[in-house]
Design a protein around this motif. Structure first.
Motif, mmCIF file in Angstrom:
data_model
loop_
_atom_site.group_PDB
_atom_site.id
_atom_site.type_symbol
_atom_site.label_atom_id
_atom_site.label_comp_id
_atom_site.label_asym_id
_atom_site.label_seq_id
_atom_site.Cartn_x
_atom_site.Cartn_y
_atom_site.Cartn_z
ATOM 1 N N ARG A 8 -8.400 -36.570 -16.761
ATOM 2 C CA ARG A 8 -9.703 -36.723 -16.108
ATOM 3 C C ARG A 8 -10.488 -35.424 -16.043
ATOM 4 N NH1 ARG A 8 -10.174 -36.262 -10.234
ATOM 5 N NH2 ARG A 8 -8.396 -35.070 -9.509
ATOM 6 N N PHE A 9 -9.803 -34.281 -16.034
ATOM 7 C CA PHE A 9 -10.502 -32.998 -16.045
ATOM 8 C C PHE A 9 -11.213 -32.775 -17.380
ATOM 9 C CE2 PHE A 9 -7.823 -32.359 -12.413
ATOM 10 C CZ PHE A 9 -8.589 -31.566 -11.574
ATOM 11 N N VAL A 10 -10.552 -33.107 -18.468
ATOM 12 C CA VAL A 10 -11.175 -32.981 -19.788
ATOM 13 C C VAL A 10 -12.330 -33.965 -19.915
ATOM 14 C CG1 VAL A 10 -10.802 -33.110 -22.286
ATOM 15 C CG2 VAL A 10 -9.009 -32.202 -20.806
ATOM 16 N N LEU A 11 -12.127 -35.177 -19.452
ATOM 17 C CA LEU A 11 -13.179 -36.196 -19.504
ATOM 18 C C LEU A 11 -14.398 -35.765 -18.687
ATOM 19 C CD1 LEU A 11 -13.949 -38.985 -20.580
ATOM 20 C CD2 LEU A 11 -12.831 -39.974 -18.569
ATOM 21 N N ALA A 12 -14.179 -35.220 -17.518
ATOM 22 C CA ALA A 12 -15.294 -34.767 -16.681
ATOM 23 C C ALA A 12 -16.049 -33.621 -17.345
ATOM 24 C CB ALA A 12 -14.786 -34.333 -15.309
ATOM 25 N N LEU A 13 -15.336 -32.710 -17.974
ATOM 26 C CA LEU A 13 -16.001 -31.614 -18.677
ATOM 27 C C LEU A 13 -16.811 -32.141 -19.846
ATOM 28 C CD1 LEU A 13 -16.578 -28.625 -19.058
ATOM 29 C CD2 LEU A 13 -14.427 -28.443 -20.337
ATOM 30 N N SER A 14 -16.240 -33.085 -20.571
ATOM 31 C CA SER A 14 -16.951 -33.693 -21.694
ATOM 32 C C SER A 14 -18.226 -34.379 -21.236
ATOM 33 C CB SER A 14 -16.042 -34.704 -22.392
ATOM 34 O OG SER A 14 -16.761 -35.450 -23.339
ATOM 35 N N ARG A 15 -18.153 -35.106 -20.163
ATOM 36 C CA ARG A 15 -19.308 -35.866 -19.670
ATOM 37 C C ARG A 15 -20.375 -34.979 -19.029
ATOM 38 N NH1 ARG A 15 -16.145 -41.063 -17.053
ATOM 39 N NH2 ARG A 15 -15.938 -42.193 -19.030
ATOM 40 N N ASN A 16 -19.954 -33.860 -18.459
ATOM 41 C CA ASN A 16 -20.889 -33.027 -17.707
ATOM 42 C C ASN A 16 -21.332 -31.762 -18.428
ATOM 43 O OD1 ASN A 16 -21.147 -34.348 -14.905
ATOM 44 N ND2 ASN A 16 -18.974 -34.472 -15.376
ATOM 45 N N GLY A 17 -20.602 -31.336 -19.457
ATOM 46 C CA GLY A 17 -21.027 -30.216 -20.285
ATOM 47 C C GLY A 17 -20.764 -28.824 -19.750
ATOM 48 N N SER A 18 -20.393 -28.717 -18.488
ATOM 49 C CA SER A 18 -20.077 -27.390 -17.949
ATOM 50 C C SER A 18 -18.956 -27.514 -16.924
ATOM 51 C CB SER A 18 -21.308 -26.750 -17.297
ATOM 52 O OG SER A 18 -21.549 -27.299 -16.011
ATOM 53 N N ILE A 19 -18.264 -26.400 -16.747
ATOM 54 C CA ILE A 19 -17.167 -26.356 -15.777
ATOM 55 C C ILE A 19 -17.698 -26.639 -14.370
ATOM 56 C CG2 ILE A 19 -15.504 -24.806 -14.654
ATOM 57 C CD1 ILE A 19 -14.460 -25.431 -17.361
ATOM 58 N N ARG A 20 -18.804 -26.015 -14.019
ATOM 59 C CA ARG A 20 -19.355 -26.196 -12.670
ATOM 60 C C ARG A 20 -19.785 -27.641 -12.413
ATOM 61 N NH1 ARG A 20 -19.675 -21.657 -9.777
ATOM 62 N NH2 ARG A 20 -19.775 -19.691 -10.887
ATOM 63 N N LYS A 21 -20.439 -28.263 -13.395
ATOM 64 C CA LYS A 21 -20.871 -29.655 -13.218
ATOM 65 C C LYS A 21 -19.665 -30.590 -13.171
ATOM 66 C CE LYS A 21 -25.436 -29.121 -15.267
ATOM 67 N NZ LYS A 21 -26.282 -29.436 -16.428
ATOM 68 N N ALA A 22 -18.652 -30.315 -13.989
ATOM 69 C CA ALA A 22 -17.432 -31.123 -13.960
ATOM 70 C C ALA A 22 -16.755 -30.993 -12.593
ATOM 71 C CB ALA A 22 -16.477 -30.699 -15.072
ATOM 72 N N ALA A 23 -16.717 -29.762 -12.068
ATOM 73 C CA ALA A 23 -16.108 -29.527 -10.758
ATOM 74 C C ALA A 23 -16.842 -30.305 -9.678
ATOM 75 C CB ALA A 23 -16.110 -28.035 -10.434
#
Length: 89
Positions: A8-23
């Protein structure tokens, strides 16, 4: 073997484009996202993301993981709907 929490961390980064947005999407600190993805890459012995000047992009391995994650997410969502429907019958 990966678990959903890793993926889910990789998926969130993929969907959001940045570490901060994924976080933000995951409700965790940005360092947690970076650390978890790095640890997952080490366990897999594969790079999943590459940092470019404008964003993080998935590698071929990252795309494979995200594709599997989207399938898992779809299966889990469908199962949840069926369970909720079974409770109302």
């Amino acid at each position: 073997m990966a678990n959903w929490d890793d993926v889910r961390f990789v998926l969130a980064l993929s969907r959001n484009g940045s570490i901060r947005k994924a976080a933000k999407a995951l409700g965790v600190n940005h360092t947690t996202v970076a650390r978890r993805i790095s640890a997952f890459e080490k366990r897999l012995s594969a790079r999943l993301v590459e940092k470019t000047p404008s964003a993080y992009v998935l590698t071929a391995s990252g795309r494979i993981i995200c594709s599997a994650a989207e399938e898992m997410e779809s299966i889990l969502t469908g199962a949840q709907r069926r369970v909720e429907g079974a409770d109302t019958e």
